[in-house]
Each structure stands twice: as structure tokens, then as C-alpha cells.
Design a protein around this motif. Structure first.
Motif, PDB file in Angstrom:
ATOM      1  N   ALA A   1     -21.784  78.639  28.241  1.00 22.03           N
ATOM      2  CA  ALA A   1     -23.138  79.130  28.512  1.00 22.03           C
ATOM      3  C   ALA A   1     -24.182  78.061  28.195  1.00 22.03           C
ATOM      4  N   ARG A   2     -23.992  77.362  27.097  1.00 24.45           N
ATOM      5  CA  ARG A   2     -24.936  76.316  26.693  1.00 24.45           C
ATOM      6  C   ARG A   2     -24.968  75.197  27.740  1.00 24.45           C
ATOM      7  N   ALA A   3     -23.801  74.815  28.236  1.00 22.84           N
ATOM      8  CA  ALA A   3     -23.721  73.752  29.235  1.00 22.84           C
ATOM      9  C   ALA A   3     -24.364  74.175  30.556  1.00 22.84           C
ATOM     10  N   ILE A   4     -24.174  75.424  30.929  1.00 22.58           N
ATOM     11  CA  ILE A   4     -24.787  75.919  32.163  1.00 22.58           C
ATOM     12  C   ILE A   4     -26.307  75.838  32.077  1.00 22.58           C
ATOM     13  N   VAL A   5     -26.855  76.291  30.967  1.00 23.73           N
ATOM     14  CA  VAL A   5     -28.307  76.268  30.806  1.00 23.73           C
ATOM     15  C   VAL A   5     -28.831  74.834  30.847  1.00 23.73           C
ATOM     16  N   GLU A   6     -28.096  73.908  30.261  1.00 17.54           N
ATOM     17  CA  GLU A   6     -28.508  72.503  30.274  1.00 17.54           C
ATOM     18  C   GLU A   6     -28.477  71.935  31.690  1.00 17.54           C
ATOM     19  N   VAL A   7     -27.409  72.218  32.429  1.00 14.66           N
ATOM     20  CA  VAL A   7     -27.262  71.672  33.783  1.00 14.66           C
ATOM     21  C   VAL A   7     -28.297  72.264  34.730  1.00 14.66           C
ATOM     22  N   ARG A   8     -28.550  73.567  34.604  1.00 19.65           N
ATOM     23  CA  ARG A   8     -29.455  74.200  35.575  1.00 19.65           C
ATOM     24  C   ARG A   8     -30.912  73.788  35.391  1.00 19.65           C
ATOM     25  N   ARG A   9     -31.224  73.081  34.338  1.00 21.38           N
ATOM     26  CA  ARG A   9     -32.559  72.515  34.214  1.00 21.38           C
ATOM     27  C   ARG A   9     -32.786  71.438  35.261  1.00 21.38           C
ATOM     28  N   ARG A  10     -31.684  70.818  35.702  1.00 23.48           N
ATOM     29  CA  ARG A  10     -31.759  69.734  36.683  1.00 23.48           C
ATOM     30  C   ARG A  10     -31.441  70.203  38.096  1.00 23.48           C
ATOM     31  N   GLN A  11     -30.511  71.171  38.203  1.00 25.03           N
ATOM     32  CA  GLN A  11     -30.135  71.664  39.530  1.00 25.03           C
ATOM     33  C   GLN A  11     -29.581  73.079  39.416  1.00 25.03           C
ATOM     34  N   THR A  12     -29.773  73.840  40.453  1.00 23.98           N
ATOM     35  CA  THR A  12     -29.254  75.207  40.453  1.00 23.98           C
ATOM     36  C   THR A  12     -27.779  75.205  40.822  1.00 23.98           C
ATOM     37  N   PHE A  13     -27.071  76.221  40.368  1.00 26.82           N
ATOM     38  CA  PHE A  13     -25.669  76.409  40.740  1.00 26.82           C
ATOM     39  C   PHE A  13     -25.616  77.201  42.035  1.00 26.82           C
ATOM     40  N   GLU A  14     -24.940  76.638  43.021  1.00 27.71           N
ATOM     41  CA  GLU A  14     -24.858  77.279  44.326  1.00 27.71           C
ATOM     42  C   GLU A  14     -23.430  77.517  44.794  1.00 27.71           C
ATOM     43  N   THR A  15     -22.471  76.749  44.297  1.00 26.81           N
ATOM     44  CA  THR A  15     -21.101  76.852  44.800  1.00 26.81           C
ATOM     45  C   THR A  15     -20.105  77.121  43.676  1.00 26.81           C
ATOM     46  N   THR A  16     -18.952  77.643  44.070  1.00 22.92           N
ATOM     47  CA  THR A  16     -17.876  77.877  43.098  1.00 22.92           C
ATOM     48  C   THR A  16     -17.375  76.567  42.518  1.00 22.92           C
ATOM     49  N   GLY A  17     -17.380  75.518  43.336  1.00 24.45           N
ATOM     50  CA  GLY A  17     -16.904  74.221  42.878  1.00 24.45           C
ATOM     51  C   GLY A  17     -17.767  73.655  41.769  1.00 24.45           C
ATOM     52  N   GLN A  18     -19.086  73.806  41.889  1.00 23.98           N
ATOM     53  CA  GLN A  18     -19.984  73.314  40.850  1.00 23.98           C
ATOM     54  C   GLN A  18     -19.656  73.941  39.497  1.00 23.98           C
ATOM     55  N   LEU A  19     -19.514  75.259  39.497  1.00 28.90           N
ATOM     56  CA  LEU A  19     -19.256  75.964  38.240  1.00 28.90           C
ATOM     57  C   LEU A  19     -17.862  75.658  37.720  1.00 28.90           C
TER      58      LEU A  19
END
Length: 349
Positions: free
Chosen positions: A177-195
Motif C-alpha cells: 500500500a505504501r509503495a502504491i501511494v508513492e508511485v501514484r504521485r507520479r503516475q496513475t495505475f491503469e493496467t494489471t501489468g503496472q500493479l
């Protein structure tokens, strides 16, 4: 993420498909489907259980439900072929009693629920249920409402951690969860591959173990579709719609689902402390079900060899008594809900 079974050349509604219903013979036995009656299949999918029930007795009729519009359209050929014996309804199985009544049935003789995501949904990259092929981060069974991408991009860190930990049983939920919040500051998650790639960078895959993103994807899927809440509502709806002597068969694929079904039957058959029969001065309600299976029924080694997706399946079943349906079990409802963390109440987590 365990599906509901698949395999080459599997029979399904309207023709060949990739879906093999799990514990099919055991489910039909639990339902006594050879006896003529009206049955409900709350998770139509590719129609495997529905077809078996219809074939078990030429006088059987089935009301089948599915949330997924693709499953409804895919079942049109079987509806036509059954010449009035099959009614297919798009809807949620948590409302199966209302759906049956809308079709003119105050009671039915049997209900089957096959819980979880179907093989067809897993195998279609554009549905976003699986990380095996890159696709949109969707996971919506009904193709409506907030998607997995919406949850990932908009939920708080605490909410994401709860989803991954409680619905996905992921031990490193907070780190993800912490990593997701950090990454989404720069770009949104749109694909299964990204996550999936992000999770794989945080969690090491054990030799021969599941993909690191498996539990995270499971948690998101359950949250997006309120799967555990729907299961709780479906069990109570089945209790209301089954006639005395009617049968309920439920197939689950992981511990969260099975725990709910196990506790429901334990309380409703009077075998659980939840029935409160030992409290001083308390008169416990009469059981609304009698057990058909003593503990879970697992697939045979032969079935698992034919269909590896069956390996975690469990069947539990009960027979309806004449006792009127009881109120919603709050203890069972709580099993389907995320805990209220301090973060959600305005404090620190």
C-alpha cells in the motif's frame, strides 16, 4: 486467484468453453437433483451446474443468475434449447429470493452457489481480473461502478492495506500500500501489468509458489465486487427462499469464503456457540438447516489431476428445516467487512 475450474473442451452453455464445473457430481448429489423440482443456480458462469441439474431430470427447471452480462449473453443458446425450463437473469445472488419471487416462485427446491471469479473472466485480459496478460485494471463483474483502478488510485494507504491484508491475506500489505501511494504521485495505475510489476518488485516469489501479486489481486477483486458481502446476503436469501426439505450447496475456493459458509451452517444447524444455546435463560432458536455434509467435501485426486483449479475447492451443504428463516447474523456479516481502522476514524493508524 482461484477460478471455478477450466479445461479443454469443457461443456458449457451454447457449446464448447474453457470452464469445467468443480465437484459437479457431489453438488448434484447434495441437491438431490434427480428429483423433479425448481432449482436456482446463483452463479451461472458457463452453465455447468445448470446444465447438470436440467439433465438430471427432464422435469427440472432452473432459475440461473449471473452478475456478468457476458455470461447472460453466452447462455442464450442453452435457454433456447431448454424450451422454457431455464430462466436466465442478470443480477446478484444476494437477491436470489427476490429474483425467484419475481419469476413467480415463493419457494424453490434447491440452490447452488459457486463462489469466486470464473475461468472465463480470468482468461480474458480485457476484464482485468488476472495479471497473466496485461490489460486494464478493471475487475468489475458487472462492468459497472468503481473499478480496481479507481480503488488503487483513490483509496488511502490505510484502506489499501486493509483490503490487501483482510481480503487478500497478504502479509506485506502495508508495504504494498505504501509503495502504491508513492508511485501514484507520479503516475496513475491503469493496467494489471503496472500493479503486478510493482508488487513483484516488493515480494519475492518462492520457488514453485504463487505469483507475488496473487493475494493483492484477490483482495482488490473481492473489494471491487463486494464478494463476501454478497455471499452473506446470498446465504440468508437462500434460507428465505428454500422450501422445507430444500437443499443449499455452496462451493468455495479460499478460506475467507469457506469461513463464512462454515459459520453460517454451524449457527443455523445449532452446532455453534453463536446459537447461544448454553447461555443461562436463553432459548436458542430452532435450527433452520440440517447438515448434509459433515465438514467440507473436497475434490478427488482424479478431479484435481484433470482440473488443477479444483484443488482448493470445498463443498458444504445443508437441508432446510420447517423453522422460519431467521434474522441476518451479525457475526457472519462481520466476517465480510473490513475492520474500522484508526485512520478511517480520523486518527493515526
Amino acid at each position: 486467484m482461484m477460478g471455478r475450474g477450466d479445461g479443454p473442451g469443457a461443456g458449457a452453455a451454447g457449446g464448447p468453453a474453457r470452464h469445467v464445473p468443480v465437484l459437479l457430481e457431489e453438488v448434484c448429489t447434495a441437491l438431490e437433483a434427480e428429483q423433479a423440482g425448481t432449482y436456482m443456480d446463483g452463479t451461472f458462469g458457463a452453465g455447468g451446474y445448470t446444465r447438470a441439474i436440467l439433465e438430471a431430470n427432464s422435469h427440472n427447471t432452473v432459475i440461473a443468475i449471473d452478475r456478468d452480462p457476458d455470461a447472460i449473453s453466452g447462455g442464450a443458446a442453452l435457454v433456447s434449447r431448454m424450451k422454457g425450463r431455464l430462466t436466465l437473469v442478470q443480477g446478484r445472488f444476494g437477491q436470489l429470493d427476490e429474483i425467484a419471487q419475481a419469476q413467480g416462485h415463493e419457494h424453490v427446491d434447491g440452490v447452488v452457489l459457486d463462489i469466486g471469479v470464473s475461468s472465463m473472466q480470468l482468461d480474458e485480459a480485457e476484464r482485468g481480473f488476472s495479471f497473466r496478460s496485461n490489460g486494464p485494471l478493471d475487475m468489475r463483474m458487472e462492468r459497472d461502478g468503481p473499478s480496481a483502478a479507481d480503488l488503487v488510485n483513490e483509496s488511502s494507504e490505510a484502506e489499501l492495506a486493509d483490503i490487501f491484508y483482510h481480503y487478500g491475506e497478504e502479509r506485506r500489505a502495508r508495504a504494498v500500500a505504501r509503495a502504491i501511494v508513492e508511485v501514484r504521485r507520479r503516475q496513475t495505475f491503469e493496467t494489471t501489468g503496472q500493479l503486478a510489476d510493482l508488487v513483484a518488485s516488493l515480494i519475492r516469489q518462492e520457488p514453485g509458489g504463487i505469483h507475488p501479486a496473487t493475494r493483492v489481486f484477490q483482495g482488490l477483486r473481492i473489494a471491487v465486487n463486494d464478494e463476501l458481502g454478497e455471499l452473506v446476503r446470498a446465504l440468508h436469501a437462500a434460507e428465505r427462499i428454500l422450501r422445507p426439505g430444500g437443499r443449499l450447496a455452496v462451493v468455495t475456493f479460499h478460506s475467507l469464503e469457506d469461513r463464512i459458509v462454515k459459520q453460517f451452517f454451524a449457527v443455523r444447524t445449532g452446532r455453534s456457540p453463536g446459537s447461544s444455546r448454553h447461555l443461562p435463560g436463553h432459548v436458542a432458536p430452532k435450527p433452520t438447516f440440517e447438515p448434509i455434509t459433515r465438514g467440507p467435501v473436497a475434490p478427488s485426486d482424479e478431479e484435481v489431476a484433470r482440473n488443477p483449479r479444483a484443488r482448493s475447492a470445498k463443498l458444504r451443504a445443508g437441508r432446510r428445516t420447517e423453522t422460519p428463516a431467521q434474522e441476518l447474523l451479525s457475526a457472519i456479516t462481520m466476517l465480510a467487512e473490513l475492520p474500522q481502522t484508526a485512520d478511517k476514524r480520523g486518527g493515526r493508524r
